[in-house]
Design a protein around this motif. Structure first.
Motif, PDB file in Angstrom:
ATOM      1  N   ILE A 219      89.680  23.503  51.199  1.00 13.90           N
ATOM      2  CA  ILE A 219      89.180  24.132  52.808  1.00 13.90           C
ATOM      3  C   ILE A 219      89.132  25.315  52.504  1.00 13.90           C
ATOM      4  CG2 ILE A 219      91.534  22.809  52.536  1.00 13.90           C
ATOM      5  CD1 ILE A 219      92.877  25.551  51.844  1.00 13.90           C
ATOM      6  N   GLU A 220      88.586  25.873  53.806  1.00 13.73           N
ATOM      7  CA  GLU A 220      87.803  26.887  54.151  1.00 13.73           C
ATOM      8  C   GLU A 220      89.859  28.173  53.935  1.00 13.73           C
ATOM      9  OE1 GLU A 220      86.286  28.683  58.102  1.00 13.73           O
ATOM     10  OE2 GLU A 220      84.662  27.033  57.185  1.00 13.73           O
ATOM     11  N   ILE A 221      88.338  28.386  52.578  1.00 15.23           N
ATOM     12  CA  ILE A 221      89.459  29.992  53.287  1.00 15.23           C
ATOM     13  C   ILE A 221      88.847  31.082  53.737  1.00 15.23           C
ATOM     14  CG2 ILE A 221      90.559  31.981  51.612  1.00 15.23           C
ATOM     15  CD1 ILE A 221      89.515  29.973  48.990  1.00 15.23           C
ATOM     16  N   GLY A 222      88.255  30.822  53.588  1.00 17.81           N
ATOM     17  CA  GLY A 222      87.268  32.161  55.199  1.00 17.81           C
ATOM     18  C   GLY A 222      85.680  31.868  54.861  1.00 17.81           C
ATOM     19  N   ARG A 223      85.062  32.136  56.129  1.00 17.83           N
ATOM     20  CA  ARG A 223      83.254  31.914  55.973  1.00 17.83           C
ATOM     21  C   ARG A 223      82.760  32.055  55.070  1.00 17.83           C
ATOM     22  NH1 ARG A 223      82.276  33.968  62.661  1.00 17.83           N
ATOM     23  NH2 ARG A 223      83.885  32.910  62.912  1.00 17.83           N
ATOM     24  N   GLY A 224      82.796  32.809  54.335  1.00 22.79           N
ATOM     25  CA  GLY A 224      82.062  32.969  52.865  1.00 22.79           C
ATOM     26  C   GLY A 224      83.033  32.074  51.271  1.00 22.79           C
ATOM     27  N   LYS A 225      84.145  31.788  51.812  1.00 21.04           N
ATOM     28  CA  LYS A 225      84.438  31.343  50.192  1.00 21.04           C
ATOM     29  C   LYS A 225      85.314  29.871  50.977  1.00 21.04           C
ATOM     30  CE  LYS A 225      84.390  33.218  46.892  1.00 21.04           C
ATOM     31  NZ  LYS A 225      84.030  33.051  46.115  1.00 21.04           N
ATOM     32  N   ARG A 226      85.060  28.678  50.289  1.00 19.79           N
ATOM     33  CA  ARG A 226      86.193  27.489  50.024  1.00 19.79           C
ATOM     34  C   ARG A 226      86.863  27.268  48.723  1.00 19.79           C
ATOM     35  NH1 ARG A 226      84.566  24.409  54.412  1.00 19.79           N
ATOM     36  NH2 ARG A 226      85.522  22.275  53.377  1.00 19.79           N
ATOM     37  N   GLY A 227      87.659  26.710  48.985  1.00 25.46           N
ATOM     38  CA  GLY A 227      88.667  26.726  47.144  1.00 25.46           C
ATOM     39  C   GLY A 227      89.442  25.246  47.826  1.00 25.46           C
ATOM     40  N   ALA A 228      89.328  24.297  46.609  1.00 23.16           N
ATOM     41  CA  ALA A 228      90.158  23.525  45.957  1.00 23.16           C
ATOM     42  C   ALA A 228      91.516  23.124  46.394  1.00 23.16           C
ATOM     43  CB  ALA A 228      89.639  22.806  45.021  1.00 23.16           C
ATOM     44  N   ARG A 229      92.517  22.719  47.210  1.00 24.42           N
ATOM     45  CA  ARG A 229      93.818  22.707  47.416  1.00 24.42           C
ATOM     46  C   ARG A 229      94.876  22.521  45.603  1.00 24.42           C
ATOM     47  NH1 ARG A 229      97.429  23.297  51.872  1.00 24.42           N
ATOM     48  NH2 ARG A 229      95.054  22.430  52.983  1.00 24.42           N
ATOM     49  N   ALA A 230      95.342  23.535  45.134  1.00 20.24           N
ATOM     50  CA  ALA A 230      95.973  23.110  44.237  1.00 20.24           C
ATOM     51  C   ALA A 230      97.705  23.391  44.463  1.00 20.24           C
ATOM     52  CB  ALA A 230      95.642  23.823  43.252  1.00 20.24           C
ATOM     53  N   TYR A 231      98.584  22.090  43.741  1.00 21.14           N
ATOM     54  CA  TYR A 231      99.800  22.170  43.715  1.00 21.14           C
ATOM     55  C   TYR A 231     100.241  22.465  42.168  1.00 21.14           C
ATOM     56  CZ  TYR A 231      98.446  19.590  47.466  1.00 21.14           C
ATOM     57  OH  TYR A 231      97.849  19.367  48.778  1.00 21.14           O
ATOM     58  N   SER A 232     101.777  23.088  42.291  1.00 23.94           N
ATOM     59  CA  SER A 232     102.477  23.650  41.535  1.00 23.94           C
ATOM     60  C   SER A 232     103.408  22.850  41.546  1.00 23.94           C
ATOM     61  CB  SER A 232     103.325  24.616  41.480  1.00 23.94           C
ATOM     62  OG  SER A 232     104.597  24.853  42.298  1.00 23.94           O
ATOM     63  N   LEU A 233     104.018  22.737  40.047  1.00 26.09           N
ATOM     64  CA  LEU A 233     104.931  21.584  39.905  1.00 26.09           C
ATOM     65  C   LEU A 233     106.263  21.290  40.603  1.00 26.09           C
ATOM     66  CD1 LEU A 233     105.572  21.942  35.670  1.00 26.09           C
ATOM     67  CD2 LEU A 233     104.123  19.868  37.119  1.00 26.09           C
ATOM     68  N   ASP A 234     105.921  22.492  41.646  1.00 20.56           N
ATOM     69  CA  ASP A 234     107.345  22.401  42.036  1.00 20.56           C
ATOM     70  C   ASP A 234     107.172  21.813  44.185  1.00 20.56           C
ATOM     71  OD1 ASP A 234     109.185  23.682  41.091  1.00 20.56           O
ATOM     72  OD2 ASP A 234     108.710  26.101  41.932  1.00 20.56           O
ATOM     73  N   ASP A 235     105.531  21.088  43.333  1.00 25.45           N
ATOM     74  CA  ASP A 235     105.396  21.003  44.881  1.00 25.45           C
ATOM     75  C   ASP A 235     105.403  19.569  44.869  1.00 25.45           C
ATOM     76  OD1 ASP A 235     104.873  23.176  46.364  1.00 25.45           O
ATOM     77  OD2 ASP A 235     102.548  23.594  45.215  1.00 25.45           O
ATOM     78  N   VAL A 236     105.625  19.270  44.060  1.00 26.66           N
ATOM     79  CA  VAL A 236     105.241  17.427  43.882  1.00 26.66           C
ATOM     80  C   VAL A 236     107.240  16.809  43.236  1.00 26.66           C
ATOM     81  CG1 VAL A 236     103.028  17.690  43.267  1.00 26.66           C
ATOM     82  CG2 VAL A 236     104.783  17.013  41.593  1.00 26.66           C
ATOM     83  N   ALA A 237     106.829  15.558  44.006  1.00 26.54           N
ATOM     84  CA  ALA A 237     108.733  15.253  43.337  1.00 26.54           C
ATOM     85  C   ALA A 237     108.403  13.575  42.981  1.00 26.54           C
ATOM     86  CB  ALA A 237     109.418  14.906  45.132  1.00 26.54           C
TER      87      ALA A 237
END
Length: 380
Positions: free
Chosen positions: A4-22
């Motif tokens: 995802i685009e964090i800002g115009r000069g940086k992109r990053g992969a979306r990551a999930y914690s254990l609290d984010d999954v079921a």
């Protein structure tokens, strides 16, 4: 990767914690008593996929023995109090009695005193004595050193008769570059040893794959010290564990094909203080879990309800706090029940069995295929 685009000069992969999954139940269920939670690494078999973290508040020779007799694996910290002091009980008592602030965590005076306590030199003869104590009890002998200390003390450890050797640091790489000293050559080191080596932490596909290529028997995923670590605040380094485990499990899959069938165990380490997160770590692809906070709550734990890691006493850049976690009950109750708590702090193995049975899986390896959904947790 879902960048995802964090800002115009940086992109990053979306990551999930254990609290984010079921975990999602399937069409089949089982009786919990028909579920196997056994785990094996190299020639060593365990009744449960539980490893006691090498932290002074969690593992002493006595608690390592107790965990071994209960079917898990206790790892002794060879840079801790038991190898620096002939009688560490008095020092432990002082650490647990140090005054905390209102949050029961951060206090510069506590950190300063812990730095002084841990400045005592490591005594090789105490390494030998502590490991012999565990061996005489008839359980698997496992011990841990940081990468910085491994070359200095590993021969003493091997000569003392260790069964499983753990190299554990905040971040461990297969290629460490230094202009000031000769770095540890992990591949050569592991090749020359006659015992399985577990190494980490790692938090991504590429670093984990390189660690597997060194010949490691297991890779620790995460940075350890979930409840006590301040690495995110101090260094800005953090790896949401659900994504990290999944990425390292993918590296394991590809390494099996690359190596012609060699299996490397994935071990989740850090941020697993309740049974639900332990279950989800295995569901994301871990073979076993390394527990600190969960076992620090045992009545037998050396920390007496307090919990801290080696990072808390680093002489130059401490990255951990001494945290009050309380006491839940005996070690056996924490692992196997019966539970008197509804928050996932006891009967960890019973919870794992029930989750596996509810989703229809008969062993941990099968359970790694369970369906999961992204369901961000909203704290109440």
């Amino acid at each position: 990767m879902n960048e995802i685009e964090i800002g115009r000069g940086k992109r990053g992969a979306r990551a999930y914690s254990l609290d984010d999954v079921a975990i999602v139940p399937n069409r089949r269920t089982r009786d919990p008593q028909d579920v196997s939670v056994a785990w094996q690494i190299d020639a060593f078999q365990f009744e449960a996929p539980i490893i006691g973290a090498p932290m002074d508040s969690v593992m002493s020779p006595a608690t390592a023995i107790a965990l071994g007799r209960l079917g898990g694996l206790g790892v002794l910290n060879l840079e801790g109090l038991w190898t620096r002091y002939e009688q560490p009980e008095k020092v432990l008592e002082e650490i647990t009695s140090l005054e905390a602030d209102a949050s029961n965590a951060f206090n510069p005076a506590v950190t300063r005193r812990m730095q002084e306590i841990y400045s005592a030199p490591i005594q090789p003869e105490l390494i030998t004595a502590r490991l012999e104590e565990v061996r005489e009890a008839g359980v698997v002998v496992a011990a841990s050193l940081t990468p910085q200390r491994t070359q200095e003390f590993y021969r003493t450890v091997v000569d003392a008769g260790v069964d499983i050797f753990v190299i554990r640091g905040t971040t461990v790489s297969a290629e460490h570059v230094s202009q000031n000293q000769e770095p540890l050559n992990l591949k050569q080191f592991i090749y020359e040893l006659d015992v399985p080596v577990i190494v980490g932490g790692a938090a991504g596909y590429t670093p984990a794959l390189h660690l597997m290529r060194t010949g490691a028997a297991g890779v620790l995923v995460g940075f350890g010290g979930g409840a006590t670590g301040t690495t995110r605040r101090a260094l800005g380094i953090h790896a949401p564990l659900a994504t990290a485990i999944s990425d390292v499990a993918a590296a394991r899959r590809d390494y099996i094909e690359e190596s012609g069938g060699r299996y490397v165990h994935v071990i989740a380490d850090g941020g697993l203080g309740h049974s639900g997160n332990i279950v989800k770590a295995l569901a994301m692809g871990a073979d076993a879990v390394m527990l600190g906070t969960s076992l620090a709550r045992a009545t037998e734990a050396p920390g007496a309800g307090w919990h801290w890691g080696l990072e808390a006493s680093h002489p130059d850049s401490p990255r951990g706090d001494r945290v009050k976690v309380g006491t839940v009950g005996p070690l056996e109750e924490i692992l196997y029940g019966p539970s008197h708590h509804t928050d996932g702090t006891s009967n960890i193995i019973g919870a794992l069995r029930r989750s596996m049975a509810t989703t229809g899986y008969s062993d941990v390896k099968e359970f790694q295929r369970v369906d999961v959904v992204v369901s961000p947790y909203q704290a109440k």
